[in-house]
Motif scaffolding. Structure first.
Motif, short mmCIF file in Angstrom:
data_model
loop_
_atom_site.label_atom_id
_atom_site.label_comp_id
_atom_site.label_asym_id
_atom_site.label_seq_id
_atom_site.Cartn_x
_atom_site.Cartn_y
_atom_site.Cartn_z
N MET A 98 51.06 16.39 60.13
CA MET A 98 51.45 16.23 58.75
C MET A 98 52.27 14.96 58.62
N GLU A 99 51.89 14.15 57.65
CA GLU A 99 52.57 12.87 57.44
C GLU A 99 53.34 12.90 56.12
N ILE A 100 54.59 12.49 56.19
CA ILE A 100 55.42 12.43 54.99
C ILE A 100 55.63 10.97 54.62
N SER A 101 55.35 10.65 53.38
CA SER A 101 55.51 9.29 52.89
C SER A 101 56.54 9.28 51.77
N LEU A 102 57.56 8.45 51.93
CA LEU A 102 58.60 8.34 50.90
C LEU A 102 58.46 6.99 50.20
N ASP A 103 57.86 7.02 49.03
CA ASP A 103 57.70 5.81 48.23
C ASP A 103 58.74 5.78 47.14
N MET A 104 59.21 4.59 46.84
CA MET A 104 60.21 4.42 45.79
C MET A 104 59.53 4.41 44.42
N ILE A 105 60.09 5.16 43.49
CA ILE A 105 59.57 5.17 42.12
C ILE A 105 60.07 3.90 41.43
N LYS A 106 59.15 3.09 40.91
CA LYS A 106 59.54 1.83 40.27
C LYS A 106 59.51 1.93 38.75
N ASP A 107 58.62 2.74 38.22
CA ASP A 107 58.50 2.92 36.78
C ASP A 107 58.26 4.40 36.48
N LYS A 108 58.83 4.84 35.37
CA LYS A 108 58.66 6.24 34.96
C LYS A 108 58.76 6.30 33.44
N VAL A 109 57.89 7.07 32.81
CA VAL A 109 57.90 7.23 31.36
C VAL A 109 58.06 8.71 31.05
N GLU A 110 59.00 9.02 30.17
CA GLU A 110 59.24 10.41 29.77
C GLU A 110 59.13 10.53 28.25
N CYS A 111 58.49 11.60 27.79
CA CYS A 111 58.33 11.87 26.37
C CYS A 111 59.19 13.08 26.01
N LEU A 112 59.97 12.94 24.95
CA LEU A 112 60.88 14.00 24.51
C LEU A 112 60.69 14.24 23.02
N GLN A 113 60.94 15.47 22.59
CA GLN A 113 60.88 15.75 21.16
C GLN A 113 61.83 16.88 20.81
N ALA A 114 62.27 16.88 19.54
CA ALA A 114 63.19 17.90 19.05
C ALA A 114 63.11 17.93 17.53
N TYR A 115 63.55 19.05 16.96
CA TYR A 115 63.58 19.18 15.50
C TYR A 115 64.92 18.75 14.92
N ASN A 116 65.81 18.26 15.75
CA ASN A 116 67.12 17.82 15.31
C ASN A 116 67.42 16.51 16.03
N LEU A 117 67.89 15.50 15.32
CA LEU A 117 68.15 14.20 15.91
C LEU A 117 69.23 14.27 16.98
N GLN A 118 70.27 15.06 16.75
CA GLN A 118 71.34 15.19 17.74
C GLN A 118 70.82 15.85 19.02
N GLU A 119 69.93 16.80 18.87
CA GLU A 119 69.33 17.47 20.03
C GLU A 119 68.47 16.49 20.84
N LEU A 120 67.76 15.62 20.15
CA LEU A 120 66.95 14.60 20.82
C LEU A 120 67.85 13.62 21.57
N GLU A 121 68.94 13.20 20.95
CA GLU A 121 69.88 12.30 21.61
C GLU A 121 70.48 12.94 22.86
N ARG A 122 70.80 14.23 22.78
CA ARG A 122 71.34 14.95 23.92
C ARG A 122 70.32 15.00 25.07
N ALA A 123 69.06 15.24 24.71
CA ALA A 123 68.00 15.30 25.72
C ALA A 123 67.80 13.94 26.39
N ILE A 124 67.86 12.87 25.60
CA ILE A 124 67.73 11.52 26.16
C ILE A 124 68.89 11.24 27.11
#
Length: 68
Positions: free
Chosen positions: A1-27
């Motif tokens: 078994m081979e384990i490879s540890l690659d560095m994450i260089k880019d990541k995109v996350e999508c978030l949503q909420a029905y309240n702007l303050q809740e979205l800010e908290r999630a971000i």
């Protein structure tokens, strides 16, 4: 078994909420998590739409994290 540890260089996350303050908290929470991975915010895009099913505004954000 081979384990490879690659560095994450880019990541995109999508978030949503029905309240702007809740979205800010999630971000803020995702920023803290990604700091542990040595990722910083590169770009944030946001949008608001009306959800006719719930009769509320739906706030969404796409956060791009990168190593820089």
């Amino acid at each position: 078994m081979e384990i490879s540890l690659d560095m994450i260089k880019d990541k995109v996350e999508c978030l949503q909420a029905y309240n702007l303050q809740e979205l800010e908290r999630a971000i803020d929470e995702r920023i803290g998590v990604n700091k542990a991975l040595l990722l910083r915010v590169k770009q944030v895009q946001h949008q608001v739409t009306f959800d006719p099913v719930r009769n509320k505004m739906l706030y969404s954000a796409v956060v791009h994290f990168s190593v820089e």
